[in-house]
Every structure is written in structure tokens, then in C-alpha cells.
Design an enzyme around this catalytic site. Sequence first.
Site, PDB file in Angstrom:
ATOM      1  N   LYS A 155     -27.811 -40.534   1.863  1.00 24.31           N
ATOM      2  CA  LYS A 155     -27.482 -41.727   1.074  1.00 24.31           C
ATOM      3  C   LYS A 155     -26.134 -42.308   1.513  1.00 24.31           C
ATOM      4  O   LYS A 155     -25.363 -41.636   2.206  1.00 24.31           O
ATOM      5  CB  LYS A 155     -27.432 -41.342  -0.407  1.00 24.31           C
ATOM      6  CG  LYS A 155     -26.345 -40.327  -0.736  1.00 24.31           C
ATOM      7  CD  LYS A 155     -26.471 -39.803  -2.166  1.00 24.31           C
ATOM      8  CE  LYS A 155     -25.350 -38.819  -2.482  1.00 24.31           C
ATOM      9  NZ  LYS A 155     -25.547 -38.171  -3.789  1.00 24.31           N
ATOM     10  N   TYR A 204       5.362 -54.537   0.348  1.00 23.15           N
ATOM     11  CA  TYR A 204       5.263 -55.153  -0.981  1.00 23.15           C
ATOM     12  C   TYR A 204       6.044 -54.359  -2.025  1.00 23.15           C
ATOM     13  O   TYR A 204       5.962 -53.143  -2.077  1.00 23.15           O
ATOM     14  CB  TYR A 204       3.794 -55.208  -1.426  1.00 23.15           C
ATOM     15  CG  TYR A 204       2.988 -56.257  -0.708  1.00 23.15           C
ATOM     16  CD1 TYR A 204       3.356 -57.600  -0.736  1.00 23.15           C
ATOM     17  CD2 TYR A 204       1.837 -55.895  -0.011  1.00 23.15           C
ATOM     18  CE1 TYR A 204       2.599 -58.563  -0.088  1.00 23.15           C
ATOM     19  CE2 TYR A 204       1.067 -56.852   0.638  1.00 23.15           C
ATOM     20  CZ  TYR A 204       1.458 -58.180   0.598  1.00 23.15           C
ATOM     21  OH  TYR A 204       0.716 -59.121   1.229  1.00 23.15           O
ATOM     22  N   MET A 248      -3.491 -54.285   2.297  1.00 24.72           N
ATOM     23  CA  MET A 248      -4.927 -54.433   2.515  1.00 24.72           C
ATOM     24  C   MET A 248      -5.310 -54.114   3.967  1.00 24.72           C
ATOM     25  O   MET A 248      -6.328 -53.487   4.227  1.00 24.72           O
ATOM     26  CB  MET A 248      -5.373 -55.860   2.172  1.00 24.72           C
ATOM     27  CG  MET A 248      -6.876 -56.050   2.281  1.00 24.72           C
ATOM     28  SD  MET A 248      -7.415 -57.745   1.983  1.00 24.72           S
ATOM     29  CE  MET A 248      -7.029 -57.948   0.257  1.00 24.72           C
TER      30      MET A 248
HETATM   31  C1  LIG Z   1     -25.730 -36.821  -3.513  1.00 24.64           C
HETATM   32  C2  LIG Z   1     -26.728 -35.918  -4.123  1.00 24.64           C
HETATM   33  C3  LIG Z   1     -27.001 -34.682  -3.537  1.00 24.64           C
HETATM   34  C4  LIG Z   1     -26.197 -34.133  -2.388  1.00 24.64           C
HETATM   35  O1  LIG Z   1     -25.054 -33.520  -2.937  1.00 24.64           O
HETATM   36  P1  LIG Z   1     -23.925 -32.897  -1.991  1.00 24.64           P
HETATM   37  O2  LIG Z   1     -22.995 -32.222  -2.923  1.00 24.64           O
HETATM   38  O3  LIG Z   1     -23.336 -34.053  -1.274  1.00 24.64           O
HETATM   39  O4  LIG Z   1     -24.622 -31.961  -1.074  1.00 24.64           O
HETATM   40  C5  LIG Z   1     -28.012 -33.918  -4.083  1.00 24.64           C
HETATM   41  N1  LIG Z   1     -28.715 -34.353  -5.143  1.00 24.64           N
HETATM   42  C6  LIG Z   1     -28.465 -35.526  -5.756  1.00 24.64           C
HETATM   43  C7  LIG Z   1     -29.270 -35.925  -6.938  1.00 24.64           C
HETATM   44  C8  LIG Z   1     -27.452 -36.349  -5.266  1.00 24.64           C
HETATM   45  O5  LIG Z   1     -27.206 -37.509  -5.872  1.00 24.64           O
END
Ligand SMILES: *Cc1c(COP(=O)(O)O)cnc(C)c1O
Length: 380
Positions: free
Chosen positions: A45, A265, A313
Amino acid sequence: MIGVAAADRGRSPGAPRLDIDLAAVAENTRVLASRASGELMAVVKADGFGHGAVDLARTALAHGATRLGVTSLDEAWPLLDLGVPVLSWLNPVDADFAAATFRGVQVAVPSLQHLSAVAAAPGRTRVHLHVDAGMARDGADPAGWAHLCRTARRAERRGEVEVVGVMGHLGCADVPDDECNALARTRFVWALEHARAAGLRPRDRHLAATAATLTDPRTHHTMSRVGAGLVGIDPSRTTPLRAAMTLTAPVISVRRVRAGTPIGYGHAHRTSAPTNLALVPLGYADGLPRAASGRAQVLVRGVRRPVVGTLSMDQLVVDLGQRGVDLGETVTVFGPGDAGEPTVAEWAAWAGTIEHEIVTGIGSRVARRVRSVPHLRSLP
Ligand SMILES: *Cc1c(COP(=O)(O)O)cnc(C)c1O
């Protein structure tokens, strides 16, 4: 083999750059696969935790992972050519479940409403029922779990879905001794028993992510879903894994200043002695946390030097002391730490956050260069 992402062609050679080392991902995958009792699902993801979803997926699959996981359906589509099952677990009820079924993406079902939506799609969708194992985030409320299982079983008999999995997620796995883990393990087993009692026979039963995969075999069941570990992040801090990202940038300019010179800044920093300042074109728009201002360091010519003043930034200022640096010379912002450069873990600590937030936050303005793992088959 080094590849330049299509979007990066034509960028200046000396520009800020993120190097992705897929050999590190390969090594981490092998460690995780050797620890998992069951199958390994590579969670790719958020563009593979910022490392490139397809690159991360391919590498993990070549070194021990057998499945892929993502949150949204849109993240699943580019992975379908890789030839393994893909599970998507976070979708609104009006997501395109018809396309998911048609294209063979498995989906998680966290509620009766999601079940109805998935069942209404033409074809038989492979689903994983998702139970809340105790963090009140995603997943079905245990109070309605038995009912969800029975309803899913009826949909299964009608040929609308096939319940191939049951999943849960741990809220405190980074602290292995936390009693929250024992409660979650118990609740997950309870959920599996109810699924079975409803007549379901899910072959994939998965609860563990990276931390629990590395610390607690009781959570492994038939599969582990690992993301962070693939890219070298161990939330449990028990296992040495290898970071896969190195962020570098060129020095734009150097100036000599007097003691008492205010920098950036708000004049948040004033030099205490005459010194040399180097300007580096990376800032919070590129994913460096502004909250690390006043603590961060970078590696210049093999030596760590402080970032001074507030991160802007687009740019940051490094105090070189009496040292010099050539214009255009490369500064290392973070990397695996082999040459003494700061790590992502240090940047996270400086900003009061976790490594995940740093690696997923590197902006699109930074060019990416991917170092692949040599193909074993092409070796003599
Ligand atoms: C992101 C996620 C994982 C992976 O978790 P890690 O700690 O990055 O290995 C597993 N299950 C779900 C539901 C997640 O959202």
C-alpha cells in the site's frame, strides 16, 4: 541494474534523489519469510511504503512472499499482472466491486453493508471477513460478528461470494508484552470459531503484520501481512532489517557568516561563531518533517553536520563549521547508516514520529532511482 522511473527522465542529474535498494528488500523478505509460520503477504500500500508498489511487490514475490495486499482497489489494479492473489481491505461501500470480481481482486468485508455491496456485484467475489481484534478502527464489531458470518455463509451458498479468508489486525504488536495482544489473539481465535460454526471454511486466517511476525508465532495462523518489514522498518525493534532508501541532494550555495547571524524564517537559530553555511534544496514539501528543525543532521563529506534554523518548504541550511564543501557536492540526508549518515529512524525520532511517516512522505519532486536485484536466472 539501475532504473530511472519514466517520470524522472529529463531531470537534472544533480537534483535531489531518492535511491531505492531492492537488494535490501530482498534480504528483508527472506528474513520475514523465514520467521513466518505460514504464507507471507507483501503489503505494498501507499506506493509500496514510498518505495514503488510494483518494484516492492516484484522483489518480495521473488524472495519469499506469495501474496499481495493493499488498501484501496485502485492500488490493486497495477499489481494484477504479477500473477498472485491480491487482497484489498479498505474500500467504501460503493467501490467498484464488480470490477474487483471481474478482475479477480479479493476484498475484505468489514460490515454487513459491505457484504451486501460485494454480494450484489455480478460474479462470485472472493472475500476475507475482517474482524476488529480490539482497536476499534477497521473490521467488524465482535457484537455483530456471528451474524456477519451467518449472512456471509448464506451469500456463499447463493454463489455470490466465496469466503476464502478471515482477517484481524493487532493494535499493540510493537510492544510484544502488552496485554492488548493476548486479548486480540483470543478474540481472533473466537472469531475463527464463529466463522467455522457458521459453516465457513476460510483457508487464509491472518492477524500478524511485521511486528507480530517477528515476535509472536501465536499470531501467525496461515499467513502474515508484512509491509514495514519489507522496507527495513521493524516496529518491534527486535530484528535487524536493512533500510532501502537513501536520500541525497546537492549543495546549492555556501556562505561565510559572522557570529550572531540569524538563519531562516523566524530567526529560529543564530550562529554562535563565524561559520560556513550550506544550502540544500530539500524541505517539508519533499517530506522532511519541519518538526525535526533544530535537531536534524545530514552527512557532508563523511561528517555529520547540524541542520540549522527552521526547515523551509523547499530548502534547509547546514552549519558546516570551519569545513568547506564544493558547490554541487552531494549531501546525504538519510540512508541505511553504513557511512555514518542519519537513518530514517533518527529523522523520525527528531520529528517525534515513526519511520513509516518519513518513508511514505517523500514528495514527488524528488527523483527516484531504483537499484534492482540482479536476476538469479540470468547469472551463469
Ligand atoms: C499496513 C497494514 C499491514 C502491514 O503492517 P506492517 O506493520 O507495515 O507490516 C497489515 N495489515 C493491515 C490491515 C494494514 O493496514
